[in-house]
Design an enzyme around this catalytic site. Structure first.
Site, PDB file in Angstrom:
ATOM      1  N   GLU A   1       0.837  -1.197   0.000  1.00 37.35           N
ATOM      2  CA  GLU A   1       0.000   0.000   0.000  1.00 37.35           C
ATOM      3  C   GLU A   1       0.873   1.249   0.000  1.00 37.35           C
ATOM      4  OE1 GLU A   1      -2.563   0.189   3.382  1.00 37.35           O
ATOM      5  OE2 GLU A   1      -3.181   2.254   3.000  1.00 37.35           O
TER       6      GLU A   1
ATOM      7  N   LYS B   1      -8.697   3.460  -3.342  1.00 33.32           N
ATOM      8  CA  LYS B   1      -9.332   2.946  -2.135  1.00 33.32           C
ATOM      9  C   LYS B   1     -10.664   3.677  -1.932  1.00 33.32           C
ATOM     10  CE  LYS B   1      -8.135   2.017   2.757  1.00 33.32           C
ATOM     11  NZ  LYS B   1      -7.198   2.374   3.856  1.00 33.32           N
TER      12      LYS B   1
ATOM     13  N   CYS C   1      -5.878  -2.592   2.459  1.00 33.56           N
ATOM     14  CA  CYS C   1      -5.972  -2.435   3.908  1.00 33.56           C
ATOM     15  C   CYS C   1      -7.396  -2.681   4.425  1.00 33.56           C
ATOM     16  CB  CYS C   1      -5.475  -1.021   4.235  1.00 33.56           C
ATOM     17  SG  CYS C   1      -4.990  -0.774   5.951  1.00 33.56           S
TER      18      CYS C   1
END
Lengths: 319, 319, 319, 319, 319, 319
Positions: F57, F139, F173
């Site tokens: 990430e 995201k 995540c």
């Protein structure tokens, strides 16, 4: 007695009806007294057999002469008064008009300042003989100084009203200068056209004359042409700064045949209810020569593209 | 001396030009003599300073009065004559007109019967001061009895001509009754409009009057309004069956301001070249109040949909 | 030296550029002399290192103060002058501005009366440092008395210009009062906003102040805020009927950070070229907190529906 | 005495009402004592004739200063307290506020942390003088550090409340930075706008100032601008790690005219109930010039697309 | 002592409660003795202060190991036994459980074979401390060999139960493999999740481990994870053909925090009642970071469409 | 050698491919040097036979540890650096990655800060072995302190990429905490899932462990689980205020089977390229038991409603 024929949804009257043009002076800037005066006139017209009575542009509570006679810096207090004396739809003011129409068994077309939200409009209110409001159309494009006073209508304001008298429509003042606005009504089968003007401005009488006569001919429709008029009383009611720039008179009301000939009027001076018989056979006669939205149209070449949709700055899916 | 300004392709004259309306009687049914008469008039107008001269509807070789005065069963020989005396474009007849225009340094708008293939058209021929043909427009919709004589134009006949004088356009007779035909020219920026009518029919003078004045105002354009007129000579040239139903007179030519006021005329009797100065500042003045195809338009609500494509019964992919 | 980065078609400057707000008085009602004055100012700004210089609303040939100071009945001759002195695009007047921009290697945003057809518009002309016209946007909605002077723009007037300096946009005067007009530019990534106002009306300075500061913050963009100013000379050039109602001063030009803080100005009195360095890192800093068209937007809830289509009363398939 | 007029569902007050902005400090992190303090203030405002009293952003139980003053790793225990001291709707806490509103005959707009399910929201609770809850709107987009504390509202949070005082609406803090959020209220006819801010951050006072003044002008609405303020007592109640980074003061409450001028305040220091008379004629006056959702809108070009639908991750057909 | 708060219909416990996972072995294929054993365990849990006790999948009368250990051609007599020993709702068997729950003042979640009509279901029965049945949910999708034994539940089996302890929900075995089944409970505010598994299959312990921990975290809920376990006694009760393929052990019961950490267990061997304190402040703590159905949801992008309607092959309009 | 089968548009590999998880430390806050390091790793992975290599990430230019370690008031200069060092798509930085992928004949999934307009996003860039960008997903919901740094993706960010290796997808995540986000990829036939995490936070390793194993099982897909890791060098590169709060280590990278078992890793300390063979027969094996979007789904009861439409605050009809 009252015979009519329905042709594809449009009434064709078999015998004449009587219509009236109310060349009256408003009680300037006083909505309630002007409404009262209008109601009396409706009652009188009804008593005289009129089935339709039309009132001048912005009759309630009067044309904003101040907007062209004074500098814009000087008009604030007049504008504030207009916001207060404008008509809301519905409201007690329209209730009174509706009651008068019902009592007189008469269609009424009323010129007025309409207030919607924070904006005033130059509007024509159409009321039926049952006292119901048919609609309220807003002038699409105010003229010059009027743009300081009024907002603009939209495609929903180019409708006609199919009634038992025939198909009614209306335009206000220089809307008659825009060929597309005019044709929008004509193509919907308008038979009785209410043309309204402020009155009190004799300088534009030649324009009114040409517009009214030309409209009748190109629409093949009766025209109820209505102006207000300035009287001694109305001048007396004005502030000197306005009164000194205006003169008694300035009317040009009347009623025209579908060929553009005057059946009544034009009346240049004084308050009057002008009456005429509308014989629908006259429409047939002229349409047999020129039917602008029928055999005289060329839809393969020219069409009116009309967006009827009401315009709103908000689209929340509710319409 | 001759100053002008080009605004987005449209000329805005800085000083007035002189225009002429030729209220003349044709040499009925005689193309060549009528052309000759027209050429003389063009020369005279040029000598008098006119930069533009317009002639009546179907001037060459004259309006087909027979078509409404006689029973259709009786008109065959008149029609045959018309086929013979109609004008082809180009031809010696148009060559003569072009030469006259060039010699007079004058724009010419000529009303005439045009023959294309087996059909006659009610046409307006536009010629430039260089003697070149700008175009030839056909009436889109003949009226009533005229439909026995003339075919119909199409979208290619609703063009205007951008010239050094300004933007010229024209409509014929009851084409003025159709709001969309009119707006088609106005939206293209027309500044000088040539409205032509037959003349000789005083019964429609009130219609002509309203149409011409209304057109000027709604177009914010000068109108050269031209009718023919009946003279003793022209009546004398007619067969008795026609002559006895007509009268000397019936003119209504003139020139109007963009506000719809008469600058010259209307001239009811007699042949005449009517002149007026066209001061383009007048267009600005009225357009600042009402610009029908500009600030006074509502393209979000109404649009003219114009199909400019020439129409042909054959689609072989060649256009 | 001149470093920049292109982010999805939008320039992100790596080092500051200098911009200028030209708080100048026009040569009132004289297009050619005002253009001359503008060209001098462009040259000066260029010499001082400015890469962008912006001029006040309707700078050429000046704001129509007459329209609110005089009664509409008194303004005809002023309007006639405006029609004559307005700017056409392209024309020798714009050619001169373009040449000045090219010579100064400077972007220019010029406020002017634009004439298209018969209508005047309140316009902002955007010129590149190569002397090419980027575009000319028209105010969408004139305010009150201005509606007697100017027509209305459309969705094509809500574009931004992607340049090597960054993304430029502009709005005129009370266009800043309409949240949707503003967001239309912001959502297109505007980085430098030119806000123009007439000047000469100190009564609205508090409105200008709030609008300029609020715009900068909500757009996260630099604002070049430009007003004109009244000087002794400009008052002297006016007719007494106007001059007596106006006062020297009334400027409020300046340049603001994307957080809404003044970098230069506001300058209340006198003619001046105001300069400031625009450091694009300031945009990043504020956008990391509030990016109105990015992480701070809620497109699932509110969207701007923008009709970019130019509006024309004629639809002949040509666009 | 209390006269008003209903215009298409929207009240137009005929005489002024008194409104109050409660620049108070909460009993930090203590819901019940803060509610008690709020109830006292409501009672006092009512005694002083206020018909509407508005409280700062997240007043119950106080703005989460910790969220930007401490590292996220340090905030857990503060967050846990907030979950415990947040307000549920309905609950005894809201019951107390409703009772106070009813007793004071006053509209109340209360800023608070609302808890729904497992998420906190930055909310404005609207209560009527009858003690009923009108609605509870959630901030649509928390700002920066606030996103660690609060969830996001949806289109159901962009409603206005039509009351007998007029049409009420509210936005919280940097919601004012998003033009579409603002216009969503304006287009629904908002007349009194409650703008709330945390207070205690003097660094953003210039942003608050521009936002409040600009909002009033672009909405043509009164703005009740309310911030909290830091007092000695509130600082004393804080943990040292927070207290040492804050200072007494930081207020910026006040009340503005629909033109963006301050009627009361801005008050920079100290607790105070600020009062002003709201005279709705002021709305008419400014709307006659700029009515952003009326005559100054251009719905043909720009529209706000608003999705009012409450958003839920579950669609089981129950809504 | 027992304090709780109601948040929009959902209980938020203010002090911990004790819950129990009953890792027990059934009296295989003997409903009544297994019920008896369950009632004893309920009583014991109640004595130990548990407010909730959960039993393994198909505890009454035991998991059908035969269905994967024997060839389908060999299982008929086992199936016949199951039909006989399955539980109907209500029946003396459920009456006994309800009495035990009431006596222990304890919520009970019981895994069992439910028989409805001619079909067996893998069901979870929820009983309240008042001895009333809250509901009985059926596994939506049996796994592999289970499909030979059990029918499938429907949307009515994805409900949660709002109780004074908090919101309870449950899923059975590989139902945990389907993200939508899981989210269906989570979005309804589940706070205590009962996850049941057969036990006796150590090969899937790693799957159980990941599922239980992951569920707790993504639901931000406590998980009571319950498996059965094989004991010497239970093996002894089995036919040799089954016994020889199984081993003592195979438990994995325990209780997890809303972050996915084990509070009790996992217990791999032996029968045991596992206890843990559920402190609801832990839910707040994790939800302040990730609230899957609150501030961490994106209902504008993804929604669960849940058809709650019970499904019946007959639609006679009765539901 | 390289055999595969296409089943309804989805590849089913007939022989294993090798994949790599790059547990590396970025050159913190230095885009260009980090890109360089990534390119070396891609080359090495390619040499070792990997057909796919995934990075942690926000690898370029590193996770914003400052955002949770420092008070928001202290982070401005770090944020400014991020705006400068973020990656634009396309740009020289992505060009370098594409070239490396092409040279290594390897798919690359790169975690990075993407800049679009004024907003940063937490993005995963997918590159093909031909050097072309397959897509760049953002995201959907940043977590807690991350919301100060990154904007939110939309439904267009929940796509999978059908490649010759199989169907690739990715989540970042805590996106793994939302069951609907996960199912959105699973229902599209995802076979290889790239799960990325920041690394450097050993406190969440148990969450990563459960999430990765649970994902694999519920998706029946291989999971390439990638975290970054803190090294002495990376700590040395940090400001003391950050360095002192972090520790060497904190990795948890590895590769899992579709049943949730670790094939490689988890690697807790040090930089490493972890490799594993992905044998697609394992997918078949588990799917025969549980196919969450196939035979184990219950579309009659639960469906994922996915709005794939990119969201823009501007709707000008161009999309």
């Amino acid at each position: 007695m009252d015979r009519r024929e329905v042709v594809r949804g449009t009434v064709r009257r078999m015998e004449p009806i009587k219509a009236a043009a109310a060349q009256l002076a408003p009680e300037l800037f006083d909505r309630d007294r002007t409404i009262e005066k209008a109601c009396s006139a409706i009652a009188e017209a009804g008593r005289n057999g009129a089935r339709l009575v039309a009132f001048p542009e912005s009759f309630v509570p009067g044309y904003p002469y101040f907007a062209f006679l004074l500098a814009p810096t000087q008009i604030n207090r007049y504008v504030a008064t207009l916001y207060r004396e404008a008509v809301q739809v519905p409201s007690p003011a329209t209730d009174a008009l509706c009651a008068a129409a019902k009592s007189a068994e008469c269609y009424v077309v009323m010129g007025m300042h309409e207030r919607r939200g924070g904006t005033l409009y130059n509007a024509q209110l159409f009321i039926g003989p049952d006292g119901a409001i048919l609609g309220c159309r807003r002038k699409l494009m105010p003229t010059s100084h009027e743009r300081m006073i009024w907002g603009r209508g939209d495609g929903s304001d180019l409708s006609v009203y199919k009634t038992e008298l025939g198909t009614l429509g209306g335009l206000i003042c220089y809307e008659h200068a825009n060929a597309l606005f005019r044709y929008a009504l004509q193509v919907q089968g308008e038979q009785i056209h209410v043309a309204t003007w402020p009155g009190g401005m004799p300088g534009i009488n030649s324009i009114i004359d040409a517009a009214a006569r030309s409209y009748a001919f190109e629409a093949q429709a009766f025209v109820i042409n209505v102006t207000s008029v300035l009287t001694e009383a109305s001048l007396a009611a004005l502030e000197p700064e306005l009164r000194d720039q205006l003169k008694v008179g300035g009317g040009y009301s009347g009623i025209l045949t579908p060929r553009g000939d005057w059946l009544a009027g034009p009346q240049l001076e004084g308050e009057a209810l002008l009456y005429a018989e509308l014989d629908f056979a006259r429409i047939d006669a002229i349409k047999s020569i020129v039917d602008s939205a029928g055999h005289y149209a060329r839809p393969d070449v020219v069409q009116l593209k009309l967006n009827r949709k009401p315009q709103s700055p908000l689209d929340d899916g509710s319409t």
